[in-house]
Write a protein that holds these residues in place. Structure first.
Motif, PDB file in Angstrom:
ATOM      1  N   MET A  10      25.324 -42.287  40.010  1.00  0.00           N
ATOM      2  CA  MET A  10      25.468 -42.610  40.718  1.00  0.00           C
ATOM      3  C   MET A  10      24.188 -44.229  40.098  1.00  0.00           C
ATOM      4  O   MET A  10      23.913 -44.246  39.249  1.00  0.00           O
ATOM      5  CB  MET A  10      24.145 -41.683  41.497  1.00  0.00           C
ATOM      6  CG  MET A  10      25.357 -40.577  42.057  1.00  0.00           C
ATOM      7  SD  MET A  10      24.043 -39.750  43.027  1.00  0.00           S
ATOM      8  CE  MET A  10      23.604 -40.573  45.007  1.00  0.00           C
ATOM      9  N   SER A  11      24.378 -45.117  41.411  1.00  0.00           N
ATOM     10  CA  SER A  11      23.939 -45.956  40.952  1.00  0.00           C
ATOM     11  C   SER A  11      22.282 -46.031  41.691  1.00  0.00           C
ATOM     12  O   SER A  11      22.172 -45.042  42.350  1.00  0.00           O
ATOM     13  CB  SER A  11      24.183 -47.719  41.777  1.00  0.00           C
ATOM     14  OG  SER A  11      24.480 -47.319  43.262  1.00  0.00           O
ATOM     15  N   VAL A  12      21.340 -46.725  41.650  1.00  0.00           N
ATOM     16  CA  VAL A  12      20.101 -46.564  41.683  1.00  0.00           C
ATOM     17  C   VAL A  12      20.247 -47.326  43.247  1.00  0.00           C
ATOM     18  O   VAL A  12      19.110 -46.357  43.660  1.00  0.00           O
ATOM     19  CB  VAL A  12      19.584 -47.765  41.119  1.00  0.00           C
ATOM     20  CG1 VAL A  12      17.535 -48.012  41.627  1.00  0.00           C
ATOM     21  CG2 VAL A  12      19.061 -47.746  39.677  1.00  0.00           C
ATOM     22  N   SER A  13      20.592 -47.924  43.719  1.00  0.00           N
ATOM     23  CA  SER A  13      21.143 -48.228  45.368  1.00  0.00           C
ATOM     24  C   SER A  13      21.347 -46.338  46.430  1.00  0.00           C
ATOM     25  O   SER A  13      20.910 -46.545  46.985  1.00  0.00           O
ATOM     26  CB  SER A  13      21.946 -49.626  45.906  1.00  0.00           C
ATOM     27  OG  SER A  13      23.600 -48.900  45.043  1.00  0.00           O
ATOM     28  N   GLU A  14      22.060 -45.925  45.301  1.00  0.00           N
ATOM     29  CA  GLU A  14      22.792 -44.651  46.101  1.00  0.00           C
ATOM     30  C   GLU A  14      22.000 -44.002  45.681  1.00  0.00           C
ATOM     31  O   GLU A  14      21.776 -42.953  46.625  1.00  0.00           O
ATOM     32  CB  GLU A  14      23.678 -44.666  45.346  1.00  0.00           C
ATOM     33  CG  GLU A  14      25.653 -45.154  45.803  1.00  0.00           C
ATOM     34  CD  GLU A  14      26.338 -44.253  44.585  1.00  0.00           C
ATOM     35  OE1 GLU A  14      27.921 -44.653  45.367  1.00  0.00           O
ATOM     36  OE2 GLU A  14      26.200 -44.531  43.267  1.00  0.00           O
ATOM     37  N   ASN A  32      12.809 -46.582  48.287  1.00  0.00           N
ATOM     38  CA  ASN A  32      12.542 -47.859  48.154  1.00  0.00           C
ATOM     39  C   ASN A  32      13.202 -48.540  46.457  1.00  0.00           C
ATOM     40  O   ASN A  32      12.506 -47.448  46.205  1.00  0.00           O
ATOM     41  CB  ASN A  32      11.636 -49.221  48.414  1.00  0.00           C
ATOM     42  CG  ASN A  32      10.937 -50.648  48.125  1.00  0.00           C
ATOM     43  OD1 ASN A  32      11.501 -50.544  47.088  1.00  0.00           O
ATOM     44  ND2 ASN A  32      11.674 -51.336  49.094  1.00  0.00           N
ATOM     45  N   GLU A  33      13.701 -48.844  46.202  1.00  0.00           N
ATOM     46  CA  GLU A  33      14.281 -49.596  44.728  1.00  0.00           C
ATOM     47  C   GLU A  33      13.670 -50.074  43.646  1.00  0.00           C
ATOM     48  O   GLU A  33      12.990 -49.304  43.302  1.00  0.00           O
ATOM     49  CB  GLU A  33      15.748 -50.439  44.422  1.00  0.00           C
ATOM     50  CG  GLU A  33      16.851 -49.847  45.503  1.00  0.00           C
ATOM     51  CD  GLU A  33      18.008 -50.642  44.946  1.00  0.00           C
ATOM     52  OE1 GLU A  33      18.095 -51.700  44.130  1.00  0.00           O
ATOM     53  OE2 GLU A  33      19.103 -50.785  45.929  1.00  0.00           O
ATOM     54  N   ARG A  34      12.202 -50.579  44.721  1.00  0.00           N
ATOM     55  CA  ARG A  34      10.838 -51.183  43.728  1.00  0.00           C
ATOM     56  C   ARG A  34      10.681 -50.254  43.581  1.00  0.00           C
ATOM     57  O   ARG A  34       9.606 -49.844  42.483  1.00  0.00           O
ATOM     58  CB  ARG A  34      10.038 -52.171  44.325  1.00  0.00           C
ATOM     59  CG  ARG A  34       9.424 -53.075  43.898  1.00  0.00           C
ATOM     60  CD  ARG A  34       8.322 -54.251  44.654  1.00  0.00           C
ATOM     61  NE  ARG A  34       7.886 -54.928  43.918  1.00  0.00           N
ATOM     62  CZ  ARG A  34       7.995 -56.052  43.598  1.00  0.00           C
ATOM     63  NH1 ARG A  34       8.737 -56.685  44.240  1.00  0.00           N
ATOM     64  NH2 ARG A  34       6.596 -56.471  43.166  1.00  0.00           N
ATOM     65  N   THR A  35      10.114 -48.986  43.949  1.00  0.00           N
ATOM     66  CA  THR A  35       8.954 -47.905  44.066  1.00  0.00           C
ATOM     67  C   THR A  35       9.847 -47.143  43.134  1.00  0.00           C
ATOM     68  O   THR A  35       9.580 -46.581  41.777  1.00  0.00           O
ATOM     69  CB  THR A  35       9.209 -47.335  45.546  1.00  0.00           C
ATOM     70  OG1 THR A  35       8.482 -47.897  46.183  1.00  0.00           O
ATOM     71  CG2 THR A  35       8.248 -45.917  45.089  1.00  0.00           C
ATOM     72  N   PHE A  36      11.412 -46.900  42.975  1.00  0.00           N
ATOM     73  CA  PHE A  36      12.403 -46.207  41.804  1.00  0.00           C
ATOM     74  C   PHE A  36      11.783 -46.820  40.710  1.00  0.00           C
ATOM     75  O   PHE A  36      11.634 -46.178  39.734  1.00  0.00           O
ATOM     76  CB  PHE A  36      13.555 -46.542  42.657  1.00  0.00           C
ATOM     77  CG  PHE A  36      13.815 -45.300  41.859  1.00  0.00           C
ATOM     78  CD1 PHE A  36      14.225 -44.063  42.027  1.00  0.00           C
ATOM     79  CD2 PHE A  36      14.776 -45.910  40.940  1.00  0.00           C
ATOM     80  CE1 PHE A  36      15.176 -43.113  41.086  1.00  0.00           C
ATOM     81  CE2 PHE A  36      15.641 -45.246  40.214  1.00  0.00           C
ATOM     82  CZ  PHE A  36      16.184 -43.785  40.230  1.00  0.00           C
ATOM     83  N   TYR A  37      11.921 -47.816  40.671  1.00  0.00           N
ATOM     84  CA  TYR A  37      12.186 -48.728  39.648  1.00  0.00           C
ATOM     85  C   TYR A  37      10.234 -48.778  38.520  1.00  0.00           C
ATOM     86  O   TYR A  37      10.120 -48.392  37.305  1.00  0.00           O
ATOM     87  CB  TYR A  37      11.852 -49.968  39.293  1.00  0.00           C
ATOM     88  CG  TYR A  37      13.710 -50.683  39.906  1.00  0.00           C
ATOM     89  CD1 TYR A  37      14.630 -50.071  38.180  1.00  0.00           C
ATOM     90  CD2 TYR A  37      14.648 -50.784  40.183  1.00  0.00           C
ATOM     91  CE1 TYR A  37      15.866 -49.988  38.465  1.00  0.00           C
ATOM     92  CE2 TYR A  37      15.551 -51.082  40.581  1.00  0.00           C
ATOM     93  CZ  TYR A  37      16.749 -50.970  39.255  1.00  0.00           C
ATOM     94  OH  TYR A  37      17.222 -51.350  39.838  1.00  0.00           O
ATOM     95  N   ARG A  38       9.491 -48.469  39.451  1.00  0.00           N
ATOM     96  CA  ARG A  38       8.214 -48.393  39.037  1.00  0.00           C
ATOM     97  C   ARG A  38       7.778 -47.213  38.957  1.00  0.00           C
ATOM     98  O   ARG A  38       7.253 -47.197  38.315  1.00  0.00           O
ATOM     99  CB  ARG A  38       6.890 -48.438  40.640  1.00  0.00           C
ATOM    100  CG  ARG A  38       5.677 -49.480  39.845  1.00  0.00           C
ATOM    101  CD  ARG A  38       5.063 -49.102  41.365  1.00  0.00           C
ATOM    102  NE  ARG A  38       4.976 -50.250  41.964  1.00  0.00           N
ATOM    103  CZ  ARG A  38       5.379 -50.276  43.855  1.00  0.00           C
ATOM    104  NH1 ARG A  38       5.209 -49.164  43.816  1.00  0.00           N
ATOM    105  NH2 ARG A  38       5.689 -50.707  44.253  1.00  0.00           N
ATOM    106  N   THR A  68      19.527 -42.251  49.212  1.00  0.00           N
ATOM    107  CA  THR A  68      19.937 -40.657  49.271  1.00  0.00           C
ATOM    108  C   THR A  68      18.533 -39.951  49.387  1.00  0.00           C
ATOM    109  O   THR A  68      17.954 -38.594  50.954  1.00  0.00           O
ATOM    110  CB  THR A  68      20.382 -40.081  47.991  1.00  0.00           C
ATOM    111  OG1 THR A  68      21.611 -40.179  48.227  1.00  0.00           O
ATOM    112  CG2 THR A  68      20.730 -38.520  48.500  1.00  0.00           C
ATOM    113  N   VAL A  69      17.790 -40.682  48.274  1.00  0.00           N
ATOM    114  CA  VAL A  69      16.122 -39.899  48.782  1.00  0.00           C
ATOM    115  C   VAL A  69      15.238 -40.185  50.015  1.00  0.00           C
ATOM    116  O   VAL A  69      14.020 -40.390  50.273  1.00  0.00           O
ATOM    117  CB  VAL A  69      15.654 -39.539  47.993  1.00  0.00           C
ATOM    118  CG1 VAL A  69      16.412 -38.666  46.949  1.00  0.00           C
ATOM    119  CG2 VAL A  69      15.308 -41.086  46.938  1.00  0.00           C
ATOM    120  N   GLU A  70      15.955 -41.440  50.569  1.00  0.00           N
ATOM    121  CA  GLU A  70      15.212 -42.656  51.430  1.00  0.00           C
ATOM    122  C   GLU A  70      13.652 -43.209  50.647  1.00  0.00           C
ATOM    123  O   GLU A  70      12.645 -42.926  51.252  1.00  0.00           O
ATOM    124  CB  GLU A  70      14.439 -42.396  52.463  1.00  0.00           C
ATOM    125  CG  GLU A  70      16.135 -41.341  53.901  1.00  0.00           C
ATOM    126  CD  GLU A  70      15.922 -40.960  54.690  1.00  0.00           C
ATOM    127  OE1 GLU A  70      14.363 -40.369  54.829  1.00  0.00           O
ATOM    128  OE2 GLU A  70      16.629 -40.718  55.654  1.00  0.00           O
TER     129      GLU A  70
END
Length: 50
Positions: A8-12, A20-26, A16-18
């Protein structure tokens, strides 16, 4: 989810979990997980000439 679903890509995952990508990377950085991010800006089109 990121570690168990490498296909799965980061955007996917973020959709899925609603989240933000920036928060995910952090979050990954705080966990000590190194991830290579794509440079900012538009993705190059396939076969695009420069």
């Amino acid at each position: 989810m990121y570690n168990t679903h490498n296909q799965m890509s980061v955007s996917e995952i973020c959709k899925t979990v609603e989240l933000n990508e920036r928060t995910f990377y952090r979050h990954l950085e705080r966990q000590g997980i190194q991830i290579i991010r794509r440079p900012k800006g538009r993705k190059p089109k396939t076969g695009e000439r420069r």
